[in-house]
Design a protein around this motif. Structure first.
Motif, PDB file in Angstrom:
ATOM      1  N   ALA B  15       0.827  -1.207   0.000  1.00 48.90           N
ATOM      2  CA  ALA B  15       0.000   0.000   0.000  1.00 48.90           C
ATOM      3  C   ALA B  15       0.861   1.257   0.000  1.00 48.90           C
ATOM      4  O   ALA B  15       0.479   2.277  -0.579  1.00 48.90           O
ATOM      5  N   LEU B  18       1.900   1.740  -3.578  1.00 45.31           N
ATOM      6  CA  LEU B  18       0.724   2.122  -4.357  1.00 45.31           C
ATOM      7  C   LEU B  18       0.361   3.584  -4.099  1.00 45.31           C
ATOM      8  O   LEU B  18       0.071   4.343  -5.028  1.00 45.31           O
ATOM      9  N   GLY B  19       0.406   3.992  -2.818  1.00 50.61           N
ATOM     10  CA  GLY B  19       0.074   5.375  -2.458  1.00 50.61           C
ATOM     11  C   GLY B  19       0.974   6.368  -3.169  1.00 50.61           C
ATOM     12  O   GLY B  19       0.516   7.398  -3.671  1.00 50.61           O
ATOM     13  N   PHE B  20       2.275   6.068  -3.249  1.00 47.60           N
ATOM     14  CA  PHE B  20       3.208   6.950  -3.952  1.00 47.60           C
ATOM     15  C   PHE B  20       2.890   6.982  -5.445  1.00 47.60           C
ATOM     16  O   PHE B  20       2.832   8.036  -6.066  1.00 47.60           O
TER      17      PHE B  20
END
Lengths: 470, 101
Positions: B15, B18-20
């Protein structure tokens, strides 16, 4: 009472996975202008799914408590989101962020109270998760409230400092960490209370010395903090939806914070701990001199209108003053009039104009200003050299030449709009008070600069009348 | 380390990346709405508050959980509504055909 159709944990987890996918798609769509609005709806649908399925979790009880809490929270959320004016949006984001952090801290406190002193003690990872949520959640809560108070001008926007502040903050943080370790080791409630109190005070102390101009970076930073606190409660409750949702925000929020810091040419450490050294000069009264005695030139609205009407290119430099005065529609009207006379009108948008990156774009979009007229800093600065009149509407710190030329200035190194490269500068301003960063602006004593004092909206309206009369 | 923790840590690590990745190319125009939107998403903490309320024993825990639910709901509901209001500003207006994207 348990719900008769409680589902198995596997079923609930499967639905959480679907909800997580919706949240991810939502963020993805939020990052592109054409899909942003639908992205918000997709994310909201994912959230509704996650919250809804949680009601069917095995072993869940006390539905009256849950439903009552959601009802109360919904009313508060709907009313505050509907009532807030567009200009007050940043502080609203700070407030919503704060309560999220507060929720994470409360979850940690409640779980600690229920489990400790547990029979045979708690598992290490659960304890670590509880302490982290309590610490980070509390800092985010109180820090966001201070950010809210500063933006709402309940507290002064300038940095609030006292001697040996950093030493005090360091000791306070060390003591708070010690309380966390003691709470984990002894599993005693009193240490949890000490941890929460220490973290709450630390959150206040962390944001107090930060100047208003840096507030967007701070809110973004605390936004990432709350995300991590939420993820941490996911480890405590062994809940995959919390881990994914919280971590996504923690990671994307961190990146957003770095991007904003970069736009201001300052590192995060510098924003957080480099409290502006110089004591800002008070001088809040309107007058015709900066606090170090430099004289400035005043201009009447009619004279300014003539300058604008006969210019070939006008660059509008909007700032927070435009936002608070709600002058965006009047500015649009002025721009339309000038364009009708064949004047090219453009807008120079500093990355942190207003109170948050993109804030000014939102306000100008509300007034239907066409996107192609909005120039970001890189495009605006070369254009300013070809501009006859730069019309500064309520912007201050982002135009201060001291950021380029004066290494002594606290703003030194921040990229600014080179307004002083225009042939003429007209500054619309309420009075001679310094900007949000609490620093005098040497632009105002520049011989090219003329000041038009008054509320931004009223001044722009007088300019509109003036241009019509030309 | 138990298997559940390792699983959770794996999800966490994925996650983070993915967030970046998700917001790596966001235009400045959308910074404020994006911050507001992600702000609403960490309101997922509401799910945690509900679970804690559902297992709360003592009155104190119930009070803490109740306040946590109220806070979490304000975060979610207020966050998404404010974001929607901001993005509403970017809607193309039919009465302004000259308005370019």
């Amino acid at each position: 009472m348990t719900l008769p159709l409680a589902l198995s944990q596997n079923t609930v987890n499967l639905v959480y996975a679907a909800a997580a996918i919706l949240l991810i798609l939502g963020i993805k769509r939020l990052s592109s202008p054409a899909t942003a609005r639908s992205g918000n709806l997709v994310a909201a649908a994912g959230m509704a799914l996650a919250v809804g399925i949680t009601l069917f979790s095995p072993g869940l009880d006390r539905y009256w408590l849950i439903v009552a809490g959601i009802a109360v929270g919904s009313v508060i959320g709907i009313v505050s989101a509907r009532m807030v004016r567009m200009t007050a949006m940043p502080q609203m984001v700070a407030l919503f962020n704060g309560v999220g952090g507060g929720a994470a801290a409360l979850i940690a406190a409640a779980e600690f109270h229920r489990l400790a002193p547990g029979p045979g003690g708690l598992a290490g990872d659960i304890l670590a998760g509880i302490m982290f949520s309590a610490l980070i959640g509390s800092i985010s809560f109180s820090g966001s409230l201070v950010a809210f108070a500063k933006l709402q001008e309940l507290l002064p926007g300038r940095p609030l400092t006292f001697p040996a502040q950093q030493v005090f903050n360091g000791l306070l943080f060390a003591a708070t960490l010690a309380a966390a370790v003691a709470a984990a080791a002894a599993e005693k409630q009193v240490w949890m209370v000490a941890l929460l109190s220490g973290a709450l005070i630390f959150g206040v102390m962390l944001v107090l010395p930060i100047g208003g101009a840096d507030m967007p970076v701070v809110i973004s930073f605390l936004n990432a903090f709350t995300g991590l606190a939420a993820a941490s409660t996911g480890f405590v409750l062994d809940n995959v939806a919390l881990i994914i949702g919280g971590t996504l925000v923690g990671a994307s929020g961190t990146l957003l914070t770095v991007l904003m810091g970069r736009a201001m040419n300052r590192s995060l450490a510098n924003v957080l701990f480099g409290a502006f050294g110089a004591a800002p000069s008070g001088g809040g009264s309107p007058g015709a001199a900066t606090s170090d005695g430099q004289m400035v030139r005043e201009i009447t609205a009619d004279d300014a209108a003539v300058m604008l009407a006969y210019a070939s290119q006008v660059m509008v430099v909007p700032g927070y003053g435009l936002a608070v005065a709600q002058a965006q529609h009047a500015t649009r009207e002025l721009a339309d009039l000038l364009e009708g006379r064949g004047v090219r009108v453009k807008y120079a948008i500093h990355p942190v104009a207003g109170r948050m990156p993109g804030h000014m774009n939102v306000l100008l979009a509300e007034a239907s200003v066409p996107y192609p007229q909005l120039l970001d800093m890189e495009d605006a600065n070369p254009e300013l050299g070809r501009t006859d009149v730069a019309l500064v509407v309520g912007a201050n710190d982002v135009t201060n030449p001291a950021a380029r030329s004066n290494p002594e200035s606290p703003l030194y190194g921040m990229p600014i709009l080179d307004v002083d490269s225009a042939a003429n500068v007209i500054v619309l301003k309420r009075g001679m008070s310094p900007g949000f960063a609490g620093i005098d602006n040497e632009l105002y004593s520049n011989p090219k600069t003329a000041m038009l004092f008054g509320d931004a909206k009223a001044s722009v309206e007088r300019l509109v009348a003036g241009v019509k009369a030309v | 380390m138990n298997a559940e923790l390792i699983f959770s840590l794996t999800i966490f690590a994925l996650a983070v990346f993915l967030g970046f990745e998700l917001i790596a190319r966001v235009p400045t125009l959308l910074h404020t709405p994006l911050m507001s939107g992600t702000n609403a998403i960490h309101g997922i903490v509401l799910v945690g508050a509900m679970l804690v309320a559902g297992t709360a024993d003592s009155t104190l825990e119930q009070v803490l959980a109740f306040v946590a639910i109220v806070f979490g709901t304000v975060n979610v509901v207020g966050g998404f509504l404010v974001t929607d209001r901001m993005l509403d500003m970017f809607r193309r207006r039919p009465d302004r055909p000259d308005r370019a994207e």
